[in-house]
Scaffold this active site. Structure first.
Site, short mmCIF file in Angstrom:
data_model
loop_
_atom_site.label_atom_id
_atom_site.label_comp_id
_atom_site.label_asym_id
_atom_site.label_seq_id
_atom_site.Cartn_x
_atom_site.Cartn_y
_atom_site.Cartn_z
N TYR A 32 0.83 -1.20 0.00
CA TYR A 32 0.00 0.00 0.00
C TYR A 32 0.86 1.25 0.00
CZ TYR A 32 0.85 1.07 4.97
OH TYR A 32 1.44 1.41 6.16
N ARG A 51 8.11 4.08 -4.93
CA ARG A 51 8.22 3.10 -3.85
C ARG A 51 7.22 1.96 -4.04
NH1 ARG A 51 7.72 5.14 2.24
NH2 ARG A 51 5.55 5.44 1.59
N ARG A 100 -7.84 -20.79 -1.14
CA ARG A 100 -6.70 -20.48 -0.28
C ARG A 100 -5.55 -21.43 -0.58
NH1 ARG A 100 -4.54 -21.95 4.67
NH2 ARG A 100 -3.71 -20.23 5.93
N LYS A 150 6.58 -1.93 1.77
CA LYS A 150 5.42 -1.34 2.45
C LYS A 150 4.22 -2.28 2.30
CE LYS A 150 3.18 3.15 3.19
NZ LYS A 150 3.68 3.37 4.56
N GLU A 182 12.46 2.35 13.97
CA GLU A 182 11.56 3.41 13.53
C GLU A 182 10.34 3.44 14.42
OE1 GLU A 182 10.49 2.47 9.50
OE2 GLU A 182 10.13 0.37 9.98
#
Length: 286
Positions: A32, A51, A100, A150, A182
């Protein structure tokens, strides 16, 4: 009611649907980006798009819409939803193969799921927290080792924010092998003298888009930058500290693990960096 984007369609949010077999839902198999909107324009869109492409590549995930298509979708959602200040959330997943399975589906037969929506946040750049600063507590960093991607694997950062909330604090800084990595959803810094200290880029931290901009603007603020590992104790002895993210921009930190920095109020250098970042970002927003 907001209009959202799902796989090529603009829909009322109440009509938007994603399969229960989508791998983001079953496997957290998705990435995301969040792009800020100021004055109706997108802040650092190119950085976020770059990114995003890297995250998709690192996970061998098929690309979604092109950069130009994503820009058009972002702008259309901002227009339709009449967003002046706020955020555009973008998520791309590996899609829904039909059942799945741990094995990745064939991208030729399983297109990615692409979802975007806006969040209106009037006065986003005038967050009152910038006037009083954040209080931070430290927690062990228990995330997976590819934090530079991310992904939507946000359970532990969410738990970190809840740990801070339970203590009446604002956020956490994560610590691994004795050094700060972070924040829960942001990059971490301290200021000593005229030097900004922050952890260097690696797989250990997200390569923040706001981080990159602020470090560029440090020269305008006549400050040096030192990218190295640092401890909570070092940060507690600093003159100032701050965090950066796409939605918080530059946000001062005034307390770390119960220790006040300086006089316990936001310092002038973090405030100046925030001012420069907002001014420069507004100039080049698209």
């Amino acid at each position: 009611m907001r209009t959202v984007y799902v796989n090529g369609e603009y829909l009322p949010e109440t009509e938007a649907k994603v399969s229960i077999f989508d791998r983001a839902f079953l496997m957290a198999d998705g990435v995301y980006e969040v792009t800020s909107v100021l004055d109706g324009k997108l802040v650092d869109f190119d950085g976020h798009a770059t990114r995003l492409a890297r995250s998709l590549s690192e996970l061998d995930m098929p690309e979604g819409p092109s950069r130009d298509e994503l820009l058009e979708i972002h702008r259309e959602l901002v227009r339709i939803n009449e967003v002046t200040d706020g955020l555009v959330y973008l998520q791309i997943t590996r899609g829904a193969p039909g059942d799945r399975d741990f094995v990745f589906p064939d991208p030729a037969t399983t297109p990615p799921t692409v979802v975007l929506f806006t969040q209106s946040k009037p006065g986003l750049a005038d967050d009152p927290k910038a006037k009083v600063g954040l209080s931070i507590v430290s927690v062990d960093d228990l995330r997976w080792s590819r934090r530079d991607i991310k992904t939507v694997q946000l359970l532990y950062p969410s738990m970190g924010k809840m740990i801070a909330k339970a203590q009446g604090k604002d956020d956490v800084w994560m610590v691994e092998d004795g050094h700060v990595t972070e924040g829960s959803s942001n990059n971490a810094y301290f200021i000593k003298g005229n030097t900004i200290v922050t952890r260097p880029l690696s797989n250990d931290i997200l390569h923040g888009i706001t981080r990159a901009a602020v470090l560029r603007f440090a020269e305008e603020a006549q400050m040096a930058v030192e990218e190295r590992l640092f401890t909570i104790a070092e940060a507690q002895e600093a003159d100032e500290a701050f965090i950066t993210s796409a939605s918080a921009f530059v946000m001062p930190v005034v307390e770390i693990d119960g220790v006040a920095l300086g006089d316990g109020k936001p310092g002038p250098k973090a405030a100046r960096l925030r001012e420069i970042y907002l001014d420069e970002s507004r100039k080049v927003a698209i």
